[in-house]
Design a protein around this motif. Structure first.
Motif, mmCIF file in Angstrom:
data_model
loop_
_atom_site.group_PDB
_atom_site.id
_atom_site.type_symbol
_atom_site.label_atom_id
_atom_site.label_comp_id
_atom_site.label_asym_id
_atom_site.label_seq_id
_atom_site.Cartn_x
_atom_site.Cartn_y
_atom_site.Cartn_z
ATOM 1 N N LEU A 190 -4.585 6.784 3.827
ATOM 2 C CA LEU A 190 -4.649 8.189 4.218
ATOM 3 C C LEU A 190 -4.163 8.227 5.657
ATOM 4 O O LEU A 190 -4.934 8.085 6.601
ATOM 5 N N GLY A 191 -2.832 8.400 5.799
ATOM 6 C CA GLY A 191 -2.166 8.134 7.065
ATOM 7 C C GLY A 191 -2.084 9.306 7.999
ATOM 8 O O GLY A 191 -1.135 9.423 8.773
ATOM 9 N N CYS A 192 -3.053 10.182 7.944
ATOM 10 C CA CYS A 192 -3.129 11.339 8.826
ATOM 11 C C CYS A 192 -4.584 11.763 8.820
ATOM 12 O O CYS A 192 -5.194 11.858 7.746
ATOM 13 N N THR A 193 -5.150 12.002 9.981
ATOM 14 C CA THR A 193 -6.565 12.352 10.036
ATOM 15 C C THR A 193 -6.880 13.524 9.126
ATOM 16 O O THR A 193 -7.890 13.534 8.409
ATOM 17 N N GLU A 194 -5.996 14.527 9.129
ATOM 18 C CA GLU A 194 -6.254 15.720 8.337
ATOM 19 C C GLU A 194 -6.196 15.452 6.829
ATOM 20 O O GLU A 194 -6.839 16.166 6.050
ATOM 21 N N ILE A 195 -5.423 14.438 6.409
ATOM 22 C CA ILE A 195 -5.376 14.092 4.987
ATOM 23 C C ILE A 195 -6.752 13.647 4.499
ATOM 24 O O ILE A 195 -7.112 13.843 3.336
ATOM 25 N N GLU A 196 -7.558 13.086 5.400
ATOM 26 C CA GLU A 196 -8.908 12.673 5.021
ATOM 27 C C GLU A 196 -9.813 13.869 4.730
ATOM 28 O O GLU A 196 -10.871 13.716 4.124
ATOM 29 N N LEU A 197 -9.403 15.070 5.171
ATOM 30 C CA LEU A 197 -10.127 16.280 4.806
ATOM 31 C C LEU A 197 -9.837 16.675 3.361
ATOM 32 O O LEU A 197 -10.614 17.401 2.735
ATOM 33 N N SER B 83 0.328 23.587 8.057
ATOM 34 C CA SER B 83 0.014 24.995 7.805
ATOM 35 C C SER B 83 -1.367 25.191 7.199
ATOM 36 O O SER B 83 -1.911 26.297 7.246
ATOM 37 N N GLU B 84 -1.941 24.131 6.635
ATOM 38 C CA GLU B 84 -3.262 24.245 6.008
ATOM 39 C C GLU B 84 -4.305 23.374 6.699
ATOM 40 O O GLU B 84 -5.271 23.860 7.277
ATOM 41 N N LEU B 85 -4.094 22.061 6.648
ATOM 42 C CA LEU B 85 -5.163 21.135 7.015
ATOM 43 C C LEU B 85 -5.498 21.160 8.498
ATOM 44 O O LEU B 85 -6.675 21.001 8.864
ATOM 45 N N VAL B 86 -4.508 21.329 9.363
ATOM 46 C CA VAL B 86 -4.833 21.353 10.800
ATOM 47 C C VAL B 86 -5.666 22.583 11.162
ATOM 48 O O VAL B 86 -6.280 22.641 12.236
ATOM 49 N N HIS B 87 -5.699 23.563 10.273
ATOM 50 C CA HIS B 87 -6.533 24.752 10.470
ATOM 51 C C HIS B 87 -7.844 24.648 9.692
ATOM 52 O O HIS B 87 -8.591 25.627 9.595
ATOM 53 N N GLY B 88 -8.094 23.476 9.091
ATOM 54 C CA GLY B 88 -9.314 23.283 8.329
ATOM 55 C C GLY B 88 -9.281 23.913 6.957
ATOM 56 O O GLY B 88 -10.320 24.034 6.301
ATOM 57 N N GLU B 89 -8.096 24.289 6.480
ATOM 58 C CA GLU B 89 -7.950 24.936 5.174
ATOM 59 C C GLU B 89 -7.618 23.874 4.122
ATOM 60 O O GLU B 89 -6.572 23.234 4.192
ATOM 61 N N VAL B 90 -8.518 23.703 3.170
ATOM 62 C CA VAL B 90 -8.372 22.679 2.139
ATOM 63 C C VAL B 90 -8.226 23.374 0.783
ATOM 64 O O VAL B 90 -9.144 24.070 0.335
ATOM 65 N N LYS B 91 -7.080 23.191 0.148
ATOM 66 C CA LYS B 91 -6.787 23.871 -1.118
ATOM 67 C C LYS B 91 -6.812 22.883 -2.281
ATOM 68 O O LYS B 91 -6.221 21.799 -2.195
ATOM 69 N N ASP B 92 -7.452 23.284 -3.368
ATOM 70 C CA ASP B 92 -7.484 22.443 -4.565
ATOM 71 C C ASP B 92 -6.081 22.208 -5.130
ATOM 72 O O ASP B 92 -5.797 21.136 -5.664
ATOM 73 N N THR B 93 -5.215 23.218 -5.029
ATOM 74 C CA THR B 93 -3.857 23.057 -5.556
ATOM 75 C C THR B 93 -3.111 21.963 -4.804
ATOM 76 O O THR B 93 -2.379 21.164 -5.414
ATOM 77 N N THR B 94 -3.304 21.897 -3.495
ATOM 78 C CA THR B 94 -2.666 20.847 -2.695
ATOM 79 C C THR B 94 -3.256 19.487 -3.056
ATOM 80 O O THR B 94 -2.529 18.499 -3.202
ATOM 81 N N ARG B 95 -4.568 19.439 -3.225
ATOM 82 C CA ARG B 95 -5.218 18.168 -3.575
ATOM 83 C C ARG B 95 -4.676 17.638 -4.906
ATOM 84 O O ARG B 95 -4.337 16.454 -5.006
ATOM 85 N N ARG B 96 -4.581 18.507 -5.897
ATOM 86 C CA ARG B 96 -4.104 18.056 -7.203
ATOM 87 C C ARG B 96 -2.673 17.531 -7.119
ATOM 88 O O ARG B 96 -2.323 16.538 -7.763
ATOM 89 N N VAL C 63 0.841 -1.200 0.000
ATOM 90 C CA VAL C 63 0.000 0.000 0.000
ATOM 91 C C VAL C 63 0.873 1.245 0.000
ATOM 92 O O VAL C 63 1.996 1.249 0.515
ATOM 93 N N GLY C 64 0.346 2.302 -0.581
ATOM 94 C CA GLY C 64 0.989 3.604 -0.501
ATOM 95 C C GLY C 64 0.570 4.312 0.774
ATOM 96 O O GLY C 64 -0.515 4.051 1.313
ATOM 97 N N LEU C 65 1.423 5.207 1.242
ATOM 98 C CA LEU C 65 1.135 5.961 2.470
ATOM 99 C C LEU C 65 1.384 7.439 2.223
ATOM 100 O O LEU C 65 2.473 7.839 1.804
ATOM 101 N N ILE C 66 0.373 8.253 2.499
ATOM 102 C CA ILE C 66 0.508 9.707 2.517
ATOM 103 C C ILE C 66 0.237 10.156 3.942
ATOM 104 O O ILE C 66 -0.828 9.883 4.500
ATOM 105 N N GLY C 67 1.196 10.832 4.561
ATOM 106 C CA GLY C 67 1.029 11.288 5.931
ATOM 107 C C GLY C 67 2.075 12.328 6.271
ATOM 108 O O GLY C 67 2.666 12.943 5.380
ATOM 109 N N THR C 68 2.305 12.528 7.566
ATOM 110 C CA THR C 68 3.330 13.474 7.976
ATOM 111 C C THR C 68 4.718 12.922 7.655
ATOM 112 O O THR C 68 4.889 11.731 7.389
ATOM 113 N N LYS C 69 5.686 13.803 7.701
ATOM 114 C CA LYS C 69 7.068 13.407 7.430
ATOM 115 C C LYS C 69 7.500 12.295 8.384
ATOM 116 O O LYS C 69 8.145 11.316 7.988
ATOM 117 N N VAL C 70 7.159 12.446 9.656
ATOM 118 C CA VAL C 70 7.538 11.447 10.651
ATOM 119 C C VAL C 70 6.894 10.106 10.333
ATOM 120 O O VAL C 70 7.549 9.054 10.380
#
Length: 235
Positions: free
Chosen positions: A200-207, A168-181, A126-133
């Motif tokens: 989706l290895g971070c709760t905020e990534i699910e946003l 800088s974005e997702l933990v503040h509830g800011e969801v950008k199309d540029t980041t999604r793409r 499986v692929g993993l997208i999450g924080t650097k750590v």
């Protein structure tokens, strides 16, 4: 014994970030509504930490102090009557062993839950997208590997901006199309490298990302964690 009397109390340690805690709290409540109906809601004990303090410690690699802070929160949750423990985070499962050692109630480890879900669908890579750590440290990837699930992550040069987008974005509830793409482009690369599913290895990534955004089967870790917690609480 009726359902309300037999329902176990779920202990939550959150605040990493409050957006993450919000998702756990909301989905646990809606999940019980779906399963039981009526006026039912889950029995919960929630303790949240100061995310600014935790992230400062993370930046200084002071994981021993993070472990103590989360262990203290967990012991408070146990004293308040929780039957088992859930950490509302992926990244800070890095100190899950320390937290588990501090309490006498079971810890429902996210990696164990995710591995079971992947194997149930025949996904062994499986692929993993999450924080650097989460992407670079072995605490999550290695635990998945113990279950027979191998992980591929984006190239190292992409880890920094993914981490920045989360903090800088997702933990503040800011969801950008540029980041999604940009993230969707990375997912396509993970598929080319043999991933049979996407964590989706971070709760905020699910946003930011859901199944409608990508062709690769998605495993939303928080959703899986919540479902497993409800299974346990209502068993």
């Amino acid at each position: 014994m009726d359902t309300a009397q037999s329902m176990q109390t779920i202990g939550l340690v959150g605040g990493m970030s409050w957006e993450s805690s919000l998702v756990y709290y909301r989905d646990l409540n809606t999940g019980v509504q779906v399963r039981l109906g009526g006026l039912s809601s889950p029995k919960l004990v929630l303790s949240t930490v100061d995310f600014a303090e935790i992230t400062d410690l993370e930046g200084g690699e002071r994981w021993d102090q993070i472990g103590r802070l989360l262990a203290d929160a967990a012991t408070g949750v146990e004293r308040a009557g929780a039957d088992f423990l859930v950490l509302c985070t992926t990244t800070f499962h890095k100190v899950a062993d320390e937290v588990e050692a501090a309490v006498s109630i079971p810890l429902l480890h996210l990696a164990d839950v995710v591995a079971e879900a992947c194997l149930a669908q025949g996904a062994t890579t499986v692929g993993l997208i999450g924080t650097k750590v989460a992407m670079e440290d072995g605490f999550f990837v290695d635990r998945l590997a113990r279950h027979g699930v191998q992980v591929v992550v984006p190239p190292a040069e992409d880890h920094g901006w993914i981490n920045d987008a989360i903090y800088s974005e997702l933990v503040h509830g800011e969801v950008k199309d540029t980041t999604r793409r940009r993230v969707v482009g990375l997912v396509d690369d993970l598929w080319d490298r043999g991933a049979q599913g996407l964590l989706l290895g971070c709760t905020e990534i699910e946003l930011l990302i859901d199944q409608s955004d990508v062709d690769l089967p998605v495993f939303p870790c928080t959703t899986l964690h919540v479902d497993a917690a409800l299974d346990r609480a209502l068993s």
